[in-house]
Design a protein around this motif. Structure first.
Motif, PDB file in Angstrom:
ATOM      1  N   VAL A 158      95.905  42.010 -37.940  1.00 45.94           N
ATOM      2  CA  VAL A 158      96.946  41.835 -38.946  1.00 45.94           C
ATOM      3  C   VAL A 158      97.890  43.035 -38.874  1.00 45.94           C
ATOM      4  N   VAL A 159      99.181  42.752 -38.880  1.00 44.59           N
ATOM      5  CA  VAL A 159     100.204  43.796 -38.844  1.00 44.59           C
ATOM      6  C   VAL A 159     101.023  43.672 -40.118  1.00 44.59           C
ATOM      7  N   THR A 160     101.190  44.784 -40.811  1.00 43.48           N
ATOM      8  CA  THR A 160     101.957  44.785 -42.061  1.00 43.48           C
ATOM      9  C   THR A 160     103.093  45.796 -41.987  1.00 43.48           C
ATOM     10  N   GLU A 161     104.033  45.600 -42.893  1.00 47.25           N
ATOM     11  CA  GLU A 161     105.147  46.529 -43.031  1.00 47.25           C
ATOM     12  C   GLU A 161     105.484  46.627 -44.518  1.00 47.25           C
ATOM     13  N   ILE A 162     105.556  47.838 -45.015  1.00 46.61           N
ATOM     14  CA  ILE A 162     105.930  48.045 -46.413  1.00 46.61           C
ATOM     15  C   ILE A 162     107.433  48.265 -46.479  1.00 46.61           C
ATOM     16  N   THR A 163     108.071  47.520 -47.368  1.00 43.97           N
ATOM     17  CA  THR A 163     109.525  47.608 -47.530  1.00 43.97           C
ATOM     18  C   THR A 163     109.845  47.960 -48.972  1.00 43.97           C
ATOM     19  N   ASN A 164     110.726  48.939 -49.139  1.00 43.12           N
ATOM     20  CA  ASN A 164     111.214  49.322 -50.459  1.00 43.12           C
ATOM     21  C   ASN A 164     112.600  48.738 -50.667  1.00 43.12           C
ATOM     22  N   TYR A 165     112.662  47.635 -51.404  1.00 38.46           N
ATOM     23  CA  TYR A 165     113.947  47.089 -51.802  1.00 38.46           C
ATOM     24  C   TYR A 165     114.381  47.827 -53.077  1.00 38.46           C
ATOM     25  N   PRO A 166     115.652  47.741 -53.466  1.00 32.83           N
ATOM     26  CA  PRO A 166     116.080  48.460 -54.674  1.00 32.83           C
ATOM     27  C   PRO A 166     115.254  48.133 -55.926  1.00 32.83           C
ATOM     28  N   SER A 167     114.801  46.898 -56.060  1.00 36.87           N
ATOM     29  CA  SER A 167     114.047  46.550 -57.264  1.00 36.87           C
ATOM     30  C   SER A 167     112.633  46.049 -56.980  1.00 36.87           C
ATOM     31  N   LEU A 168     112.154  46.178 -55.752  1.00 33.38           N
ATOM     32  CA  LEU A 168     110.842  45.643 -55.412  1.00 33.38           C
ATOM     33  C   LEU A 168     110.288  46.328 -54.178  1.00 33.38           C
ATOM     34  N   LYS A 169     109.033  46.734 -54.266  1.00 36.14           N
ATOM     35  CA  LYS A 169     108.322  47.238 -53.094  1.00 36.14           C
ATOM     36  C   LYS A 169     107.334  46.156 -52.683  1.00 36.14           C
ATOM     37  N   THR A 170     107.383  45.755 -51.412  1.00 38.97           N
ATOM     38  CA  THR A 170     106.552  44.649 -50.951  1.00 38.97           C
ATOM     39  C   THR A 170     105.840  44.981 -49.648  1.00 38.97           C
ATOM     40  N   CYS A 171     104.694  44.370 -49.489  1.00 40.15           N
ATOM     41  CA  CYS A 171     103.941  44.447 -48.244  1.00 40.15           C
ATOM     42  C   CYS A 171     104.131  43.118 -47.531  1.00 40.15           C
ATOM     43  N   THR A 172     104.709  43.154 -46.354  1.00 38.33           N
ATOM     44  CA  THR A 172     104.944  41.936 -45.587  1.00 38.33           C
ATOM     45  C   THR A 172     103.967  41.872 -44.427  1.00 38.33           C
ATOM     46  N   VAL A 173     103.275  40.750 -44.332  1.00 32.18           N
ATOM     47  CA  VAL A 173     102.419  40.514 -43.170  1.00 32.18           C
ATOM     48  C   VAL A 173     103.345  40.048 -42.055  1.00 32.18           C
ATOM     49  N   ILE A 174     103.544  40.910 -41.098  1.00 24.89           N
ATOM     50  CA  ILE A 174     104.440  40.641 -39.977  1.00 24.89           C
ATOM     51  C   ILE A 174     103.771  39.714 -38.975  1.00 24.89           C
ATOM     52  N   LEU A 175     102.470  39.915 -38.777  1.00 26.00           N
ATOM     53  CA  LEU A 175     101.733  39.124 -37.800  1.00 26.00           C
ATOM     54  C   LEU A 175     100.284  39.012 -38.252  1.00 26.00           C
ATOM     55  N   LEU A 176      99.756  37.821 -38.180  1.00 24.63           N
ATOM     56  CA  LEU A 176      98.350  37.547 -38.480  1.00 24.63           C
ATOM     57  C   LEU A 176      97.858  36.608 -37.394  1.00 24.63           C
ATOM     58  N   VAL A 177      96.965  37.095 -36.561  1.00 22.44           N
ATOM     59  CA  VAL A 177      96.526  36.312 -35.409  1.00 22.44           C
ATOM     60  C   VAL A 177      95.032  36.524 -35.203  1.00 22.44           C
ATOM     61  N   GLY A 178      94.360  35.458 -34.814  1.00 26.24           N
ATOM     62  CA  GLY A 178      92.938  35.603 -34.555  1.00 26.24           C
ATOM     63  C   GLY A 178      92.243  34.275 -34.384  1.00 26.24           C
ATOM     64  N   GLU A 179      90.929  34.344 -34.438  1.00 25.19           N
ATOM     65  CA  GLU A 179      90.073  33.171 -34.327  1.00 25.19           C
ATOM     66  C   GLU A 179      89.033  33.258 -35.435  1.00 25.19           C
ATOM     67  N   ARG A 180      88.388  32.148 -35.731  1.00 22.21           N
ATOM     68  CA  ARG A 180      87.356  32.093 -36.767  1.00 22.21           C
ATOM     69  C   ARG A 180      87.938  32.431 -38.140  1.00 22.21           C
ATOM     70  N   LEU A 181      89.101  31.895 -38.447  1.00 26.64           N
ATOM     71  CA  LEU A 181      89.818  32.168 -39.697  1.00 26.64           C
ATOM     72  C   LEU A 181      88.929  32.071 -40.926  1.00 26.64           C
ATOM     73  N   ALA A 182      88.138  31.044 -41.030  1.00 23.06           N
ATOM     74  CA  ALA A 182      87.304  30.855 -42.222  1.00 23.06           C
ATOM     75  C   ALA A 182      86.335  32.016 -42.437  1.00 23.06           C
ATOM     76  N   ASP A 183      85.974  32.709 -41.362  1.00 24.57           N
ATOM     77  CA  ASP A 183      85.027  33.817 -41.473  1.00 24.57           C
ATOM     78  C   ASP A 183      85.669  35.117 -41.941  1.00 24.57           C
ATOM     79  N   TRP A 184      86.995  35.252 -41.819  1.00 25.04           N
ATOM     80  CA  TRP A 184      87.620  36.526 -42.187  1.00 25.04           C
ATOM     81  C   TRP A 184      88.790  36.435 -43.145  1.00 25.04           C
TER      82      TRP A 184
END
Length: 142
Positions: free
Chosen positions: A68-94
């Motif tokens: 999982v790759v994330t990026e934190i962005t500070n907008y003028p009125s909101l700080k957000t964590c964006t998942v830039i990329l989520l890749v893998g196998e066995r999704l139900a397990d993790w």
């Protein structure tokens, strides 16, 4: 039976971390559908601490099953964590690591939202976990 564990948001030089070879393979696969970033772009951003990267590893085999790759962005009125990329196998397990680890980490970093671009299949998995569709991205080649 294998045991999966979150291995944190990692960074640093590629040769200092035992996961980089597997991580790079997952990043290449994850970047195949998008055009904005390459695996090398993401690795550079992680090394420069502009993005964060986490893995889910099978502690018995050392196999990485999720990146999982994330990026934190500070907008003028909101700080957000964006998942830039989520890749893998066995999704139900993790997938629970998103709630158990990633969401608390985003809160600790004063983020008010967590968001991510995803395919429709992942939308079906995330909706029952409290995620909602916020927008639809439209694109046109020029």
């Amino acid at each position: 039976m294998s045991t999966l564990a979150w291995k944190g948001l990692i960074g640093g030089e590629p040769y200092a971390n035992p996961y980089w070879e597997q991580v790079m393979a997952w990043l290449v696969k994850g970047c195949e559908q998008g055009r904005e970033l390459t695996a090398v772009d993401i690795m550079r951003a992680v090394w420069e601490k502009r993005m964060q990267l986490g893995v889910v590893e099978d502690t018995e085999t050392g196999i990485v099953h999720c990146v999982v790759v994330t990026e934190i962005t500070n907008y003028p009125s909101l700080k957000t964590c964006t998942v830039i990329l989520l890749v893998g196998e066995r999704l139900a397990d993790w997938v629970h690591f998103l709630e158990d680890v990633l969401e608390p980490w985003a809160r600790e970093n004063q983020c008010k939202t967590i968001r991510g671009w995803c395919r429709e299949g992942l939308e079906r998995v995330l909706t029952p976990r409290g995620w909602k569709r916020a927008r639809v991205l439209m694109e046109k080649d020029l």
